[in-house]
Design a protein around this motif. Structure first.
Motif, PDB file in Angstrom:
ATOM      1  N   GLY A  21       8.987  -6.843 -12.921  1.00 37.64           N
ATOM      2  CA  GLY A  21       9.024  -6.790 -14.503  1.00 37.64           C
ATOM      3  C   GLY A  21       8.057  -7.306 -14.759  1.00 37.64           C
ATOM      4  O   GLY A  21       6.769  -7.058 -15.360  1.00 37.64           O
ATOM      5  N   LYS A  22       7.756  -9.108 -14.139  1.00 34.75           N
ATOM      6  CA  LYS A  22       7.138  -9.292 -14.493  1.00 34.75           C
ATOM      7  C   LYS A  22       5.679  -9.488 -13.113  1.00 34.75           C
ATOM      8  O   LYS A  22       4.366  -9.282 -14.148  1.00 34.75           O
ATOM      9  CB  LYS A  22       7.431 -10.950 -14.107  1.00 34.75           C
ATOM     10  N   ALA A  23       5.491  -8.541 -12.066  1.00 40.22           N
ATOM     11  CA  ALA A  23       4.677  -8.018 -11.463  1.00 40.22           C
ATOM     12  C   ALA A  23       3.422  -7.034 -11.941  1.00 40.22           C
ATOM     13  O   ALA A  23       2.654  -6.839 -12.158  1.00 40.22           O
ATOM     14  CB  ALA A  23       5.324  -7.854 -10.422  1.00 40.22           C
ATOM     15  N   THR A  28      -3.426  -7.271 -11.768  1.00 39.23           N
ATOM     16  CA  THR A  28      -4.146  -7.564  -9.615  1.00 39.23           C
ATOM     17  C   THR A  28      -2.908  -6.619  -9.314  1.00 39.23           C
ATOM     18  O   THR A  28      -3.167  -5.789  -7.980  1.00 39.23           O
ATOM     19  CB  THR A  28      -4.537  -9.054  -9.510  1.00 39.23           C
ATOM     20  N   THR A  29      -1.816  -7.198  -9.048  1.00 39.40           N
ATOM     21  CA  THR A  29      -1.027  -6.378  -8.964  1.00 39.40           C
ATOM     22  C   THR A  29      -1.148  -4.636  -8.558  1.00 39.40           C
ATOM     23  O   THR A  29      -0.118  -4.459  -7.716  1.00 39.40           O
ATOM     24  CB  THR A  29       0.525  -6.681  -9.232  1.00 39.40           C
ATOM     25  N   LEU A  30      -1.137  -4.469 -10.283  1.00 41.74           N
ATOM     26  CA  LEU A  30      -0.392  -2.465 -10.593  1.00 41.74           C
ATOM     27  C   LEU A  30      -2.452  -2.372  -9.735  1.00 41.74           C
ATOM     28  O   LEU A  30      -2.613  -1.060  -9.500  1.00 41.74           O
ATOM     29  CB  LEU A  30      -1.809  -2.510 -11.887  1.00 41.74           C
ATOM     30  N   VAL A  31      -3.165  -2.685  -9.677  1.00 43.58           N
ATOM     31  CA  VAL A  31      -4.899  -2.179  -8.266  1.00 43.58           C
ATOM     32  C   VAL A  31      -3.995  -2.237  -6.885  1.00 43.58           C
ATOM     33  O   VAL A  31      -4.555  -1.156  -6.640  1.00 43.58           O
ATOM     34  CB  VAL A  31      -5.718  -2.860  -8.700  1.00 43.58           C
ATOM     35  N   GLY A  32      -3.027  -3.799  -7.051  1.00 44.45           N
ATOM     36  CA  GLY A  32      -3.387  -3.279  -6.033  1.00 44.45           C
ATOM     37  C   GLY A  32      -1.789  -2.529  -5.503  1.00 44.45           C
ATOM     38  O   GLY A  32      -2.167  -1.615  -3.916  1.00 44.45           O
ATOM     39  N   ALA A  33      -1.155  -2.176  -6.108  1.00 44.09           N
ATOM     40  CA  ALA A  33      -0.345  -1.157  -5.814  1.00 44.09           C
ATOM     41  C   ALA A  33      -0.686   0.341  -5.387  1.00 44.09           C
ATOM     42  O   ALA A  33       0.147   1.241  -5.312  1.00 44.09           O
ATOM     43  CB  ALA A  33       0.755  -1.287  -7.374  1.00 44.09           C
ATOM     44  N   VAL A  34      -1.724   0.531  -7.115  1.00 43.39           N
ATOM     45  CA  VAL A  34      -2.814   1.859  -6.385  1.00 43.39           C
ATOM     46  C   VAL A  34      -2.647   2.521  -5.160  1.00 43.39           C
ATOM     47  O   VAL A  34      -3.151   3.223  -4.590  1.00 43.39           O
ATOM     48  CB  VAL A  34      -3.449   2.155  -7.488  1.00 43.39           C
ATOM     49  N   ILE A  35      -3.289   0.877  -4.755  1.00 38.26           N
ATOM     50  CA  ILE A  35      -4.284   0.888  -3.231  1.00 38.26           C
ATOM     51  C   ILE A  35      -3.229   2.265  -2.759  1.00 38.26           C
ATOM     52  O   ILE A  35      -3.638   2.910  -1.796  1.00 38.26           O
ATOM     53  CB  ILE A  35      -4.684  -0.389  -3.489  1.00 38.26           C
ATOM     54  N   ASN A 275      -2.376  -7.491   0.089  1.00 41.37           N
ATOM     55  CA  ASN A 275      -2.356  -9.242  -0.198  1.00 41.37           C
ATOM     56  C   ASN A 275      -2.242  -8.913  -1.487  1.00 41.37           C
ATOM     57  O   ASN A 275      -1.659  -9.422  -1.890  1.00 41.37           O
ATOM     58  CB  ASN A 275      -3.218  -9.168   0.347  1.00 41.37           C
ATOM     59  N   MET A 276      -2.752  -8.312  -2.247  1.00 39.56           N
ATOM     60  CA  MET A 276      -2.805  -8.001  -3.656  1.00 39.56           C
ATOM     61  C   MET A 276      -1.402  -7.659  -4.474  1.00 39.56           C
ATOM     62  O   MET A 276      -0.603  -8.881  -5.231  1.00 39.56           O
ATOM     63  CB  MET A 276      -3.414  -7.152  -4.690  1.00 39.56           C
ATOM     64  N   VAL A 277      -0.432  -7.032  -4.067  1.00 42.02           N
ATOM     65  CA  VAL A 277       0.934  -6.728  -4.370  1.00 42.02           C
ATOM     66  C   VAL A 277       1.663  -8.104  -4.178  1.00 42.02           C
ATOM     67  O   VAL A 277       2.640  -9.093  -5.498  1.00 42.02           O
ATOM     68  CB  VAL A 277       1.923  -6.008  -3.707  1.00 42.02           C
ATOM     69  N   GLY A 280       0.690 -10.885  -6.727  1.00 40.10           N
ATOM     70  CA  GLY A 280       1.831 -10.635  -7.873  1.00 40.10           C
ATOM     71  C   GLY A 280       3.328 -10.466  -8.174  1.00 40.10           C
ATOM     72  O   GLY A 280       4.109 -11.984  -9.043  1.00 40.10           O
ATOM     73  N   LEU A 281       3.558 -10.250  -6.409  1.00 41.09           N
ATOM     74  CA  LEU A 281       5.421 -10.865  -6.520  1.00 41.09           C
ATOM     75  C   LEU A 281       4.755 -12.526  -6.695  1.00 41.09           C
ATOM     76  O   LEU A 281       7.025 -12.707  -6.994  1.00 41.09           O
ATOM     77  CB  LEU A 281       5.575  -9.826  -5.220  1.00 41.09           C
ATOM     78  N   ARG A 282       4.157 -12.520  -5.421  1.00 39.39           N
ATOM     79  CA  ARG A 282       4.857 -14.369  -5.555  1.00 39.39           C
ATOM     80  C   ARG A 282       4.415 -15.117  -6.572  1.00 39.39           C
ATOM     81  O   ARG A 282       5.840 -15.960  -7.484  1.00 39.39           O
ATOM     82  CB  ARG A 282       3.458 -15.226  -4.438  1.00 39.39           C
TER      83      ARG A 282
END
Length: 292
Positions: A21-23, A28-35, A275-277, A280-282
């Motif tokens: 939920g936080k991520a 940044t996490t969303l961009v990495g997830a989209v990639i 790495n972006m994902v 974000g999770l970290r």
């Protein structure tokens, strides 16, 4: 007789759900997830969206520049670069996902059991893990593949072996703290087995840390697979791999730079997205950054 109404207690949200939920609120996490999702979708749909057969050769069109029937050009055998990139994504994702899944299960189990038992057993297991950690990931993977032979399964085994020790470490540390908590003592008092306590009560509480490690090591697995393929220890030709395509492109890097540039960019994008994902999770699981 008066009765006081008790305030309803909010249901406890598992740690991994809170982390996700936080991520999701991190751009940044969303961009990495989209990639990552775009590359994953391209790999899954490769048989339908690839314009050509990745192994089909057209000598007349060899080293054709990007454009026309070949949007990203052709290689020295006249094979379509775009089609080979799409099919090569399957190899990179299969190897990295398989290796990290194996390492997560084996390494996480070793870390939890070692931290839970403690004592000399924990000391011995961690010393073995330290030996594995002393080898760089690429060197250890190279040794295993050189011994077993270049094959898809052997690549998964080699990369998984390099990641078992980090997963064991990341699972052991919180287990040492959790085994002293009251809910574990209550489990002992109720007669629960050790395995039930480890996998039903300790495991859900360390999943956020394991998720972060998995996402970050996915990027490492992609790099190691590409590096092994680059030096000729990956999946055998003519199966397309990003690392193998980059190596083949170096023979014509001056005349046809797209042969190495496009697979190199694919590796860069996938590693960047992972790495972006992971970052974000970290951040989502770090209590200091969450002000907890």
């Amino acid at each position: 007789m008066s009765a006081t109404a008790e305030a309803p207690v909010a249901p406890r949200v598992p740690g991994w759900r809170k982390a996700l939920g936080k991520a999701r609120s991190n751009p940044t996490t969303l961009v990495g997830a989209v990639i990552c999702l775009v590359i994953l979708a391209a790999a899954i749909l490769a048989p339908w969206i690839a314009p050509h057969d990745p192994a089909e050769q057209d000598i007349i069109s060899r080293l054709a520049p990007p454009g026309g029937d070949y949007p990203l050009g052709t290689d020295q055998f006249g094979r379509d670069i775009l089609s080979r990139l799409l099919w090569g994504a399957r190899i990179s994702l299969t190897v990295s996902l398989g290796a990290i899944a194996v390492a997560c299960v084996i390494g996480g189990s070793i870390g939890m059991v070692s931290g839970y038992i403690g004592g000399r057993f924990d000391l011995f297991v961690m010393q073995v893990m330290d030996v594995l950690l002393s080898f760089p990931s690429l060197i250890l993977g190279l040794i295993v593949v050189a011994l077993l032979g270049p094959d898809l399964v052997n690549l998964v085994v080699a990369i998984a072996l390099t990641a078992i020790a980090p997963f064991a470490r990341i699972a052991r540390a919180p287990t040492l703290a959790l085994k002293e908590r009251a809910f574990v003592e209550a489990g002992h008092a109720l007669g629960y087995s050790h395995l039930r306590i480890i996998f039903r009560h300790i495991l859900p509480n360390i999943l956020p840390e394991v998720m972060v490690m998995a996402s970050l090591w996915m990027a490492t697995a992609v790099r190691v697979e590409a590096s092994l393929s680059f030096i000729g220890l990956g999946v055998k030709p003519p199966t397309p791999t990003w690392g193998g395509m980059t190596r083949d492109g170096f023979e014509n890097i001056l005349d046809s730079p797209w042969l190495a540039v496009f697979p190199g960019m694919a590796i860069l994008l996938l590693v960047l997205g992972l790495n972006m994902v992971g970052d974000g999770l970290r951040d989502a699981t770090d209590p200091k950054l969450r002000n907890e």
